[in-house]
Scaffold this motif. Structure first.
Motif, PDB file in Angstrom:
ATOM      1  N   GLY A  89       0.806  -1.214   0.000  1.00  0.00           N
ATOM      2  CA  GLY A  89       0.000   0.000   0.000  1.00  0.00           C
ATOM      3  C   GLY A  89       0.840   1.266   0.000  1.00  0.00           C
ATOM      4  N   GLU A  90       0.194   2.379   0.290  1.00  0.00           N
ATOM      5  CA  GLU A  90       0.874   3.669   0.266  1.00  0.00           C
ATOM      6  C   GLU A  90       1.778   3.826   1.488  1.00  0.00           C
ATOM      7  OE1 GLU A  90      -2.425   6.291   0.205  1.00  0.00           O
ATOM      8  OE2 GLU A  90      -3.113   5.637  -1.773  1.00  0.00           O
ATOM      9  N   PHE A 143      -2.221   0.517   4.278  1.00  0.00           N
ATOM     10  CA  PHE A 143      -3.405   1.216   3.795  1.00  0.00           C
ATOM     11  C   PHE A 143      -3.257   1.595   2.328  1.00  0.00           C
ATOM     12  CE2 PHE A 143      -3.044   2.362   8.330  1.00  0.00           C
ATOM     13  CZ  PHE A 143      -4.271   1.931   8.799  1.00  0.00           C
ATOM     14  N   GLY A 144      -4.394   1.840   1.675  1.00  0.00           N
ATOM     15  CA  GLY A 144      -4.368   2.363   0.311  1.00  0.00           C
ATOM     16  C   GLY A 144      -3.847   1.359  -0.694  1.00  0.00           C
ATOM     17  N   ARG A 186      -5.303  -2.346  -4.234  1.00  0.00           N
ATOM     18  CA  ARG A 186      -6.130  -3.462  -3.800  1.00  0.00           C
ATOM     19  C   ARG A 186      -6.820  -3.168  -2.477  1.00  0.00           C
ATOM     20  NH1 ARG A 186      -4.884  -8.510  -6.059  1.00  0.00           N
ATOM     21  NH2 ARG A 186      -6.727  -9.158  -4.862  1.00  0.00           N
ATOM     22  N   ALA A 187      -8.094  -2.749  -2.558  1.00  0.00           N
ATOM     23  CA  ALA A 187      -8.857  -2.495  -1.346  1.00  0.00           C
ATOM     24  C   ALA A 187      -9.051  -3.770  -0.538  1.00  0.00           C
ATOM     25  CB  ALA A 187     -10.223  -1.888  -1.692  1.00  0.00           C
ATOM     26  N   ASP A 188      -9.132  -4.925  -1.231  1.00  0.00           N
ATOM     27  CA  ASP A 188      -9.304  -6.182  -0.507  1.00  0.00           C
ATOM     28  C   ASP A 188      -8.082  -6.502   0.343  1.00  0.00           C
ATOM     29  OD1 ASP A 188      -7.840  -6.487  -2.851  1.00  0.00           O
ATOM     30  OD2 ASP A 188      -8.698  -8.437  -3.373  1.00  0.00           O
ATOM     31  N   HIS A 189      -6.886  -6.169  -0.163  1.00  0.00           N
ATOM     32  CA  HIS A 189      -5.680  -6.393   0.629  1.00  0.00           C
ATOM     33  C   HIS A 189      -5.646  -5.465   1.839  1.00  0.00           C
ATOM     34  CE1 HIS A 189      -2.914  -8.715  -2.354  1.00  0.00           C
ATOM     35  NE2 HIS A 189      -4.174  -9.113  -2.421  1.00  0.00           N
ATOM     36  N   ALA A 190      -6.045  -4.211   1.659  1.00  0.00           N
ATOM     37  CA  ALA A 190      -6.062  -3.272   2.779  1.00  0.00           C
ATOM     38  C   ALA A 190      -7.017  -3.763   3.865  1.00  0.00           C
ATOM     39  CB  ALA A 190      -6.468  -1.882   2.303  1.00  0.00           C
ATOM     40  N   PHE A 191      -8.192  -4.271   3.466  1.00  0.00           N
ATOM     41  CA  PHE A 191      -9.135  -4.810   4.449  1.00  0.00           C
ATOM     42  C   PHE A 191      -8.523  -5.994   5.179  1.00  0.00           C
ATOM     43  CE2 PHE A 191     -12.251  -8.021   5.603  1.00  0.00           C
ATOM     44  CZ  PHE A 191     -13.057  -7.306   6.470  1.00  0.00           C
ATOM     45  N   HIS A 231      -5.431  -6.548   5.822  1.00  0.00           N
ATOM     46  CA  HIS A 231      -4.425  -6.094   6.774  1.00  0.00           C
ATOM     47  C   HIS A 231      -5.081  -5.652   8.086  1.00  0.00           C
ATOM     48  CE1 HIS A 231      -1.937  -5.037   2.970  1.00  0.00           C
ATOM     49  NE2 HIS A 231      -1.793  -6.309   3.305  1.00  0.00           N
ATOM     50  N   SER A 239       0.692   4.036   7.205  1.00  0.00           N
ATOM     51  CA  SER A 239       1.052   4.525   5.876  1.00  0.00           C
ATOM     52  C   SER A 239       2.033   5.683   6.019  1.00  0.00           C
ATOM     53  CB  SER A 239      -0.193   5.010   5.126  1.00  0.00           C
ATOM     54  OG  SER A 239      -0.711   6.183   5.739  1.00  0.00           O
TER      55      SER A 239
END
Length: 215
Positions: free
Chosen positions: A10-11, A100-101, A104-109, A111, A129
């Motif tokens: 993520g970011e 975060f960010g 891939r929103a599914d990966h962020a969820f 985490h 982040s």
């Protein structure tokens, strides 16, 4: 305490607070998370994943990091595999950098959910982040946070919450019930010494330290 930083995809923004949080930790990169090593000025001891999103043209000092490759068809994400390896090596505290960010929103969820599971099993976890941070809230425990006045924060409920108490905030709460999916605990502000207690439920505090009115 054995502390590890897991570099996720993520970011990530390098900040003085992030530098302090990762100081003295061991580093494992998960697939595309290797790109954050250059930003942070570190060299991971291991790079894991299926490498389907590995960045091209890495500098030599990163391209030569030892790798542990997994098949693309697997039952875990690269980030979860990196966490598992850190735990096998004795990690008792984890910084999930780049949680975060990203694309891939599914990966962020995942985490966020993974951090809750790890915390419930006794591992200290910080998601970051660089400009926002996530910390699991354990039930039957009050957690005190060292954030400046004006810091924006939300409490994300992953279930119904009971007995939620928030002190040191613009909108304090005292032993309230929060239905699953409620926005009651979104967009609060620190006013003094922030303390959060929870009797039952699963929740995670997300703070934005750099939105503090003190800059």
């Amino acid at each position: 305490m054995s502390r590890y930083t897991i570099l996720l995809g993520g970011e990530l923004v390098r900040t003085p607070a992030l530098d302090r949080q990762i100081a003295g930790t061991r580093f494992i990169a998960a697939d595309s998370g290797i790109r954050h090593a250059e930003t942070l000025g570190i060299v991971p001891e291991l790079w894991v994943g299926d490498f389907d999103s590995a960045p091209p043209d890495l500098p030599d000092h990163l391209a030569s990091v030892p790798t542990q490759k997994f098949p693309a068809d697997k039952d875990s994400t690269d980030g979860e595999l990196a966490v598992d390896i850190a735990l096998e090596q004795g990690a008792t505290a984890l910084v999930l950098a780049g949680a975060f960010g990203g694309a891939r929103a599914d990966h962020a969820f995942l985490h966020l959910a993974l951090a809750l599971r790890l915390a419930e099993a006794g591992t200290e976890v910080l998601l970051t982040s660089g400009t926002q941070e996530g910390r699991p809230l354990l039930h039957r425990k009050t957690t005190v946070f060292d954030y400046s006045d004006g810091t924006l924060f939300s409490i994300l409920g992953f279930s119904e919450l009971t007995g939620l108490t928030v002190h040191g905030a613009k909108w304090p709460l005292e032993a309230v019930r929060v239905p699953f999916g409620s926005s009651l605990t979104m967009s609060n502000e620190v006013r003094g010494r922030l303390g959060v207690g929870l009797e039952q439920g699963r929740a995670l505090l997300v703070a934005h330290p750099l939105t503090s009115k003190e800059g």
